[in-house]
Design a protein around this motif. Sequence first.
Motif, PDB file in Angstrom:
ATOM      1  N   TYR A  44       0.864  -1.169   0.000  1.00  0.00           N
ATOM      2  CA  TYR A  44       0.000   0.000   0.000  1.00  0.00           C
ATOM      3  C   TYR A  44       0.907   1.226   0.000  1.00  0.00           C
ATOM      4  O   TYR A  44       2.102   1.128   0.226  1.00  0.00           O
ATOM      5  CB  TYR A  44      -0.951  -0.001   1.203  1.00  0.00           C
ATOM      6  CG  TYR A  44      -0.262   0.197   2.539  1.00  0.00           C
ATOM      7  CD1 TYR A  44      -0.088   1.470   3.079  1.00  0.00           C
ATOM      8  CD2 TYR A  44       0.222  -0.880   3.262  1.00  0.00           C
ATOM      9  CE1 TYR A  44       0.546   1.653   4.300  1.00  0.00           C
ATOM     10  CE2 TYR A  44       0.851  -0.716   4.473  1.00  0.00           C
ATOM     11  CZ  TYR A  44       1.005   0.558   5.000  1.00  0.00           C
ATOM     12  OH  TYR A  44       1.635   0.732   6.200  1.00  0.00           O
ATOM     13  N   CYS A  45       0.318   2.386  -0.254  1.00  0.00           N
ATOM     14  CA  CYS A  45       1.082   3.636  -0.298  1.00  0.00           C
ATOM     15  C   CYS A  45       0.608   4.570   0.800  1.00  0.00           C
ATOM     16  O   CYS A  45      -0.522   4.492   1.248  1.00  0.00           O
ATOM     17  CB  CYS A  45       0.878   4.341  -1.643  1.00  0.00           C
ATOM     18  SG  CYS A  45       1.370   3.352  -3.041  1.00  0.00           S
ATOM     19  N   ASN A  57       4.671   0.672   1.124  1.00  0.00           N
ATOM     20  CA  ASN A  57       4.936  -0.094   2.333  1.00  0.00           C
ATOM     21  C   ASN A  57       4.268  -1.462   2.214  1.00  0.00           C
ATOM     22  O   ASN A  57       3.286  -1.613   1.501  1.00  0.00           O
ATOM     23  CB  ASN A  57       4.375   0.664   3.544  1.00  0.00           C
ATOM     24  CG  ASN A  57       5.047   0.301   4.841  1.00  0.00           C
ATOM     25  OD1 ASN A  57       6.171  -0.179   4.851  1.00  0.00           O
ATOM     26  ND2 ASN A  57       4.372   0.533   5.947  1.00  0.00           N
ATOM     27  N   GLU A  58       4.789  -2.444   2.921  1.00  0.00           N
ATOM     28  CA  GLU A  58       4.196  -3.780   2.939  1.00  0.00           C
ATOM     29  C   GLU A  58       3.333  -3.928   4.182  1.00  0.00           C
ATOM     30  O   GLU A  58       3.770  -3.603   5.288  1.00  0.00           O
ATOM     31  CB  GLU A  58       5.290  -4.842   2.935  1.00  0.00           C
ATOM     32  CG  GLU A  58       4.738  -6.253   2.855  1.00  0.00           C
ATOM     33  CD  GLU A  58       5.845  -7.285   2.805  1.00  0.00           C
ATOM     34  OE1 GLU A  58       5.941  -8.088   3.751  1.00  0.00           O
ATOM     35  OE2 GLU A  58       6.606  -7.287   1.815  1.00  0.00           O
ATOM     36  N   GLU A  59       2.105  -4.394   3.988  1.00  0.00           N
ATOM     37  CA  GLU A  59       1.162  -4.571   5.102  1.00  0.00           C
ATOM     38  C   GLU A  59       1.583  -5.730   5.986  1.00  0.00           C
ATOM     39  O   GLU A  59       1.780  -6.849   5.516  1.00  0.00           O
ATOM     40  CB  GLU A  59      -0.239  -4.816   4.548  1.00  0.00           C
ATOM     41  CG  GLU A  59      -1.289  -5.080   5.601  1.00  0.00           C
ATOM     42  CD  GLU A  59      -1.536  -3.896   6.506  1.00  0.00           C
ATOM     43  OE1 GLU A  59      -1.042  -3.927   7.652  1.00  0.00           O
ATOM     44  OE2 GLU A  59      -2.232  -2.953   6.081  1.00  0.00           O
ATOM     45  N   ASN A  60       1.757  -5.435   7.280  1.00  0.00           N
ATOM     46  CA  ASN A  60       2.065  -6.455   8.273  1.00  0.00           C
ATOM     47  C   ASN A  60       1.109  -6.392   9.453  1.00  0.00           C
ATOM     48  O   ASN A  60       1.262  -7.119  10.414  1.00  0.00           O
ATOM     49  CB  ASN A  60       3.504  -6.294   8.791  1.00  0.00           C
ATOM     50  CG  ASN A  60       4.508  -6.600   7.718  1.00  0.00           C
ATOM     51  OD1 ASN A  60       4.498  -7.678   7.157  1.00  0.00           O
ATOM     52  ND2 ASN A  60       5.359  -5.646   7.406  1.00  0.00           N
ATOM     53  N   PHE A  61       0.134  -5.462   9.380  1.00  0.00           N
ATOM     54  CA  PHE A  61      -0.819  -5.233  10.458  1.00  0.00           C
ATOM     55  C   PHE A  61      -0.100  -4.897  11.761  1.00  0.00           C
ATOM     56  O   PHE A  61      -0.533  -5.278  12.844  1.00  0.00           O
ATOM     57  CB  PHE A  61      -1.771  -6.426  10.631  1.00  0.00           C
ATOM     58  CG  PHE A  61      -2.776  -6.517   9.514  1.00  0.00           C
ATOM     59  CD1 PHE A  61      -3.994  -5.877   9.609  1.00  0.00           C
ATOM     60  CD2 PHE A  61      -2.483  -7.212   8.353  1.00  0.00           C
ATOM     61  CE1 PHE A  61      -4.911  -5.933   8.565  1.00  0.00           C
ATOM     62  CE2 PHE A  61      -3.393  -7.284   7.308  1.00  0.00           C
ATOM     63  CZ  PHE A  61      -4.607  -6.640   7.420  1.00  0.00           C
ATOM     64  N   ASN A  73      -4.461   7.778   5.842  1.00  0.00           N
ATOM     65  CA  ASN A  73      -3.264   7.989   5.020  1.00  0.00           C
ATOM     66  C   ASN A  73      -2.791   6.627   4.510  1.00  0.00           C
ATOM     67  O   ASN A  73      -1.729   6.131   4.885  1.00  0.00           O
ATOM     68  CB  ASN A  73      -2.182   8.689   5.830  1.00  0.00           C
ATOM     69  CG  ASN A  73      -1.005   9.099   4.989  1.00  0.00           C
ATOM     70  OD1 ASN A  73      -0.985   8.927   3.778  1.00  0.00           O
ATOM     71  ND2 ASN A  73       0.002   9.645   5.646  1.00  0.00           N
ATOM     72  N   TYR A  74      -3.614   6.005   3.675  1.00  0.00           N
ATOM     73  CA  TYR A  74      -3.417   4.611   3.270  1.00  0.00           C
ATOM     74  C   TYR A  74      -4.098   4.449   1.917  1.00  0.00           C
ATOM     75  O   TYR A  74      -5.309   4.621   1.808  1.00  0.00           O
ATOM     76  CB  TYR A  74      -4.089   3.734   4.324  1.00  0.00           C
ATOM     77  CG  TYR A  74      -3.808   2.264   4.246  1.00  0.00           C
ATOM     78  CD1 TYR A  74      -2.906   1.679   5.113  1.00  0.00           C
ATOM     79  CD2 TYR A  74      -4.471   1.448   3.347  1.00  0.00           C
ATOM     80  CE1 TYR A  74      -2.676   0.308   5.088  1.00  0.00           C
ATOM     81  CE2 TYR A  74      -4.244   0.085   3.297  1.00  0.00           C
ATOM     82  CZ  TYR A  74      -3.348  -0.475   4.183  1.00  0.00           C
ATOM     83  OH  TYR A  74      -3.112  -1.830   4.157  1.00  0.00           O
ATOM     84  N   PHE A  75      -3.321   4.162   0.874  1.00  0.00           N
ATOM     85  CA  PHE A  75      -3.844   4.189  -0.490  1.00  0.00           C
ATOM     86  C   PHE A  75      -3.421   2.942  -1.266  1.00  0.00           C
ATOM     87  O   PHE A  75      -2.367   2.373  -1.026  1.00  0.00           O
ATOM     88  CB  PHE A  75      -3.328   5.433  -1.220  1.00  0.00           C
ATOM     89  CG  PHE A  75      -3.636   6.700  -0.462  1.00  0.00           C
ATOM     90  CD1 PHE A  75      -4.875   7.309  -0.575  1.00  0.00           C
ATOM     91  CD2 PHE A  75      -2.687   7.274   0.380  1.00  0.00           C
ATOM     92  CE1 PHE A  75      -5.166   8.467   0.118  1.00  0.00           C
ATOM     93  CE2 PHE A  75      -2.971   8.433   1.084  1.00  0.00           C
ATOM     94  CZ  PHE A  75      -4.218   9.027   0.956  1.00  0.00           C
ATOM     95  N   ARG A  76      -4.248   2.597  -2.262  1.00  0.00           N
ATOM     96  CA  ARG A  76      -3.944   1.444  -3.122  1.00  0.00           C
ATOM     97  C   ARG A  76      -2.779   1.709  -4.056  1.00  0.00           C
ATOM     98  O   ARG A  76      -1.988   0.826  -4.341  1.00  0.00           O
ATOM     99  CB  ARG A  76      -5.145   1.102  -4.000  1.00  0.00           C
ATOM    100  CG  ARG A  76      -6.240   0.381  -3.330  1.00  0.00           C
ATOM    101  CD  ARG A  76      -7.314   0.041  -4.372  1.00  0.00           C
ATOM    102  NE  ARG A  76      -8.547  -0.300  -3.743  1.00  0.00           N
ATOM    103  CZ  ARG A  76      -9.104  -1.498  -3.803  1.00  0.00           C
ATOM    104  NH1 ARG A  76      -8.536  -2.460  -4.482  1.00  0.00           N
ATOM    105  NH2 ARG A  76     -10.241  -1.736  -3.191  1.00  0.00           N
TER     106      ARG A  76
END
Length: 101
Positions: A44-45, A57-61, A73-76
């Motif tokens: 995500y960006c 960035n890579e999603e890791n929760f 502040n989180y975009f496809r």
Amino acid sequence: MKDKECACPIFRVLEKMGLRWNPEKEEIKEAKKQRWRAKIGESYCYVRIPLDEIFLNEENFDKTDNYLWESGNYFRTIDEAQKYADEFKRMLQGRTLDKEE
């Protein structure tokens, strides 16, 4: 939706239709619209200050991912993030609240 519910095919079908089962009231309801969130390991960006920097960035929760998603502040895509960064810069440059008496 709970993990157990997700495993049942009927709940997956309901979810795809934008519906969910409410066990307390024993009824099917329209699901609340959720903003998109990447699956674990997907990218995500987000926009970083100064507003002309877009990061992937890579999603890791983790704590950072959760904060960025919750703040919006989180975009496809980079293009989507840039669109919002440009609009925010425009709003900041034209601000008038500090000029009020």
